[in-house]
Design a protein around this motif. Structure first.
Motif, PDB file in Angstrom:
ATOM      1  N   ASN A   1       0.819  -1.213   0.000  1.00  0.00           N
ATOM      2  CA  ASN A   1       0.000   0.000   0.000  1.00  0.00           C
ATOM      3  C   ASN A   1       0.855   1.267   0.000  1.00  0.00           C
ATOM      4  O   ASN A   1       0.337   2.364  -0.039  1.00  0.00           O
ATOM      5  CB  ASN A   1      -0.967   0.013   1.186  1.00  0.00           C
ATOM      6  CG  ASN A   1      -0.257   0.166   2.513  1.00  0.00           C
ATOM      7  OD1 ASN A   1       0.875  -0.303   2.692  1.00  0.00           O
ATOM      8  ND2 ASN A   1      -0.909   0.818   3.445  1.00  0.00           N
TER       9      ASN A   1
ATOM     10  N   ARG B   1       1.692   7.061   0.438  1.00  0.00           N
ATOM     11  CA  ARG B   1       0.519   6.201   0.295  1.00  0.00           C
ATOM     12  C   ARG B   1      -0.669   7.066  -0.121  1.00  0.00           C
ATOM     13  O   ARG B   1      -0.722   8.260   0.179  1.00  0.00           O
ATOM     14  CB  ARG B   1       0.238   5.411   1.562  1.00  0.00           C
ATOM     15  CG  ARG B   1      -0.200   6.235   2.733  1.00  0.00           C
ATOM     16  CD  ARG B   1      -0.514   5.349   3.939  1.00  0.00           C
ATOM     17  NE  ARG B   1      -0.230   6.107   5.140  1.00  0.00           N
ATOM     18  CZ  ARG B   1       0.445   5.654   6.185  1.00  0.00           C
ATOM     19  NH1 ARG B   1       0.912   4.438   6.177  1.00  0.00           N
ATOM     20  NH2 ARG B   1       0.656   6.403   7.229  1.00  0.00           N
TER      21      ARG B   1
ATOM     22  N   GLU C   1      -4.670   7.236   0.222  1.00  0.00           N
ATOM     23  CA  GLU C   1      -5.836   6.755   0.960  1.00  0.00           C
ATOM     24  C   GLU C   1      -6.848   7.884   1.093  1.00  0.00           C
ATOM     25  O   GLU C   1      -6.476   9.037   1.306  1.00  0.00           O
ATOM     26  CB  GLU C   1      -5.447   6.289   2.363  1.00  0.00           C
ATOM     27  CG  GLU C   1      -4.560   5.071   2.393  1.00  0.00           C
ATOM     28  CD  GLU C   1      -4.185   4.653   3.811  1.00  0.00           C
ATOM     29  OE1 GLU C   1      -3.869   3.484   3.977  1.00  0.00           O
ATOM     30  OE2 GLU C   1      -4.202   5.502   4.723  1.00  0.00           O
ATOM     31  N   ASN C   2      -8.109   7.512   0.983  1.00  0.00           N
ATOM     32  CA  ASN C   2      -9.196   8.474   1.218  1.00  0.00           C
ATOM     33  C   ASN C   2      -9.036   9.762   0.408  1.00  0.00           C
ATOM     34  O   ASN C   2      -9.180  10.865   0.928  1.00  0.00           O
ATOM     35  CB  ASN C   2      -9.316   8.796   2.705  1.00  0.00           C
ATOM     36  CG  ASN C   2      -9.537   7.556   3.536  1.00  0.00           C
ATOM     37  OD1 ASN C   2     -10.259   6.660   3.125  1.00  0.00           O
ATOM     38  ND2 ASN C   2      -8.898   7.493   4.681  1.00  0.00           N
ATOM     39  N   GLU C   3      -8.693   9.592  -0.855  1.00  0.00           N
ATOM     40  CA  GLU C   3      -8.586  10.738  -1.769  1.00  0.00           C
ATOM     41  C   GLU C   3      -7.500  11.746  -1.388  1.00  0.00           C
ATOM     42  O   GLU C   3      -7.588  12.926  -1.735  1.00  0.00           O
ATOM     43  CB  GLU C   3      -9.937  11.462  -1.897  1.00  0.00           C
ATOM     44  CG  GLU C   3     -11.042  10.575  -2.432  1.00  0.00           C
ATOM     45  CD  GLU C   3     -10.799  10.105  -3.859  1.00  0.00           C
ATOM     46  OE1 GLU C   3     -10.495  10.943  -4.707  1.00  0.00           O
ATOM     47  OE2 GLU C   3     -10.924   8.890  -4.108  1.00  0.00           O
TER      48      GLU C   3
END
Length: 100
Positions: free
Chosen positions: A62, A77, A79-81
């Motif tokens: 990830n 990374r 994540e969540n836009e």
């Protein structure tokens, strides 16, 4: 087209970047420092436009990595836009010191 995803730096990544810059200010020329800064900016633009562009890390899938210059690798990374820069690793160090 979307302008790109928001990029956030963790405190740890900023600390690593700061240490790297301090070392380079003592050992590199102003031109080399400017080239590094331009390389970082260029890669950040690419990451913000396409977070999956760069290779997944060997250790954690990830997390992605991009070599800024021969001596520095940026780990992030998505994540969540949002994109989170988690490490600015100096490749001159022992890889076992890398914290992801």
């Amino acid at each position: 087209m979307k302008n790109g995803y928001k990029i956030l730096w963790t405190a740890f990544a900023l600390k690593e970047l700061e240490k790297t810059i301090e070392y380079l200010e003592e050992n590199w020329t102003e031109k080399e420092l400017r080239t590094l800064a331009e390389g970082i900016e260029e890669k950040l633009v690419l990451i913000s436009q396409n977070p999956n562009l760069f290779q997944a890390s060997d250790n954690k899938k990830n997390i992605r990595r991009v070599v800024i210059q021969t001596y520095n690798t940026l780990y992030y990374r998505f994540e969540n836009e949002r994109i989170e820069i988690i490490s600015f690793f100096s490749n001159r160090q022992n890889p076992k010191r890398r914290k992801l």
